[in-house]
Structure formats: C-alpha cells, structure tokens
Design an enzyme around this catalytic site. Structure first.
Site, PDB file in Angstrom:
ATOM      1  N   HIS A 197       0.833  -1.199   0.000  1.00 21.25           N
ATOM      2  CA  HIS A 197       0.000   0.000   0.000  1.00 21.25           C
ATOM      3  C   HIS A 197       0.868   1.250   0.000  1.00 21.25           C
ATOM      4  O   HIS A 197       2.018   1.228   0.462  1.00 21.25           O
ATOM      5  CB  HIS A 197      -0.902   0.023   1.237  1.00 21.25           C
ATOM      6  CG  HIS A 197      -1.983  -1.003   1.212  1.00 21.25           C
ATOM      7  ND1 HIS A 197      -3.098  -0.904   1.998  1.00 21.25           N
ATOM      8  CD2 HIS A 197      -2.116  -2.160   0.500  1.00 21.25           C
ATOM      9  CE1 HIS A 197      -3.883  -1.947   1.776  1.00 21.25           C
ATOM     10  NE2 HIS A 197      -3.302  -2.731   0.878  1.00 21.25           N
ATOM     11  N   GLU A 221       0.851   3.918   1.820  1.00 16.59           N
ATOM     12  CA  GLU A 221       1.328   4.334   3.142  1.00 16.59           C
ATOM     13  C   GLU A 221       2.507   3.493   3.598  1.00 16.59           C
ATOM     14  O   GLU A 221       3.480   4.014   4.163  1.00 16.59           O
ATOM     15  CB  GLU A 221       0.197   4.217   4.181  1.00 16.59           C
ATOM     16  CG  GLU A 221      -1.017   5.070   3.856  1.00 16.59           C
ATOM     17  CD  GLU A 221      -2.101   4.340   3.094  1.00 16.59           C
ATOM     18  OE1 GLU A 221      -3.278   4.650   3.336  1.00 16.59           O
ATOM     19  OE2 GLU A 221      -1.782   3.457   2.258  1.00 16.59           O
ATOM     20  N   CYS A 257      -6.222   2.123   5.555  1.00 19.85           N
ATOM     21  CA  CYS A 257      -6.888   0.899   5.982  1.00 19.85           C
ATOM     22  C   CYS A 257      -6.359   0.513   7.372  1.00 19.85           C
ATOM     23  O   CYS A 257      -5.419   1.138   7.876  1.00 19.85           O
ATOM     24  CB  CYS A 257      -6.606  -0.215   4.978  1.00 19.85           C
ATOM     25  SG  CYS A 257      -4.903  -0.847   5.046  1.00 19.85           S
ATOM     26  N   CYS A 308      -2.466  -0.140   7.415  1.00 19.50           N
ATOM     27  CA  CYS A 308      -1.672   1.076   7.286  1.00 19.50           C
ATOM     28  C   CYS A 308      -1.804   1.965   8.515  1.00 19.50           C
ATOM     29  O   CYS A 308      -0.822   2.553   8.962  1.00 19.50           O
ATOM     30  CB  CYS A 308      -2.070   1.825   6.021  1.00 19.50           C
ATOM     31  SG  CYS A 308      -1.646   0.907   4.517  1.00 19.50           S
TER      32      CYS A 308
END
Length: 156
Positions: free
Chosen positions: A52, A54, A82, A85
C-alpha cells in the site's frame, strides 16, 4: 512546502499507481515541510498485500531517516488508511496524517474505526481530513469507472 503542495505530491504518487493499473492511492511523508518518503500502491504488480502507498512511504521515510521512528513527521495520503496502514502509522510514531478523502468501506482513521486515535494504543496521531478532497475523490472515481468499463460490470 505547505500542506496543499504536499497533498499534490501525494496525488502525483497516486497518478503513478493509476498509470500502472493499481488502485490510485498515493502518500508522502514530510519532516519540517520537506518530503522524506514517497509511495503509491503496488499491491498488484508486487503481488504483495502490504504494497500500500502508506507502507511504501513509511519504508522510504524510515530509510531516509535511518530508523523506524518517524516522530515529528506528517503523512499526506490521498485516501483514508486501511487498518493495516493505520497500525503501521501508529507504530512508526507519525505525528499527523492529512487525508484527502475518507473511505467509508475500509477506512481506519475515522470511517469504520479510528486506529490512529485509539486511546488504548501507545501513540495518538493527529488527523486532518478533506485536503484536496475533490481531486482525491476524482482520481478514484475515474479509476473504478475505467475498471468497470473494462470488465463490463457495474459492481466494482
């Protein structure tokens, strides 16, 4: 750089993800207004569920600082983090997260839950949302519209 310029940097990262067929989420991490970490979604291309934006930005910033504690740093992310993260943001000790648009289906910074400000955890992260929200929403809408058209479906 000011917060708007830093979110524009995150949007540029999201554009990189979109151009590679990835969900267009981008993130940058700044310390004292200077970008020290960048990331965009690479989950599909890396075949890694932790790819992801992040997570990539946190790895990049930690490498730049030479350690995992990102105290005094701020993250600018186009879409609400999410749970994975959000947990990484807390563990990295990031001071503040600027969110472009919230994610009511999977967000963990105020939508479904708020891991960043859970008083039971050892670190509290300041949150500011809505920075360049129209632009952050639009890049997601365009991506999923193209995906639906390509798949010939309306449920994506």
């Amino acid at each position: 750089m000011d917060p708007t310029e830093l979110m524009k940097e995150a949007l540029a990262e999201a554009g990189k993800a979109a151009s590679q067929g990835e969900v267009p989420v981008g993130a940058v991490i700044a310390k004292d207004g200077v970008v020290i970490g960048r990331g965009y979604n690479i989950t599909e291309s890396s075949k890694d569920p932790t790819g992801h934006a992040e997570m990539e930005a946190i790895r990049s910033a930690a490498e730049a600082l030479g350690g995992w504690r990102l105290t005094g740093c701020e993250m600018y992310v186009t879409t609400e983090p999410c749970p994975m993260c959000a947990g990484a943001i807390v563990l990295a000790r990031i001071s503040k997260v600027w969110i472009g648009t919230m994610d009511p289906k999977a967000g963990a910074a105020g939508s479904l839950m708020n891991i960043l400000q859970d008083q039971r955890l050892n670190h509290f992260v300041e949150i500011e949302s809505g920075l360049l929200q129209p632009e952050c929403q639009q890049i997601m809408k365009e991506f999923f519209k193209k995906l639906r058209k390509k798949a010939g479906r309306k449920n994506i």
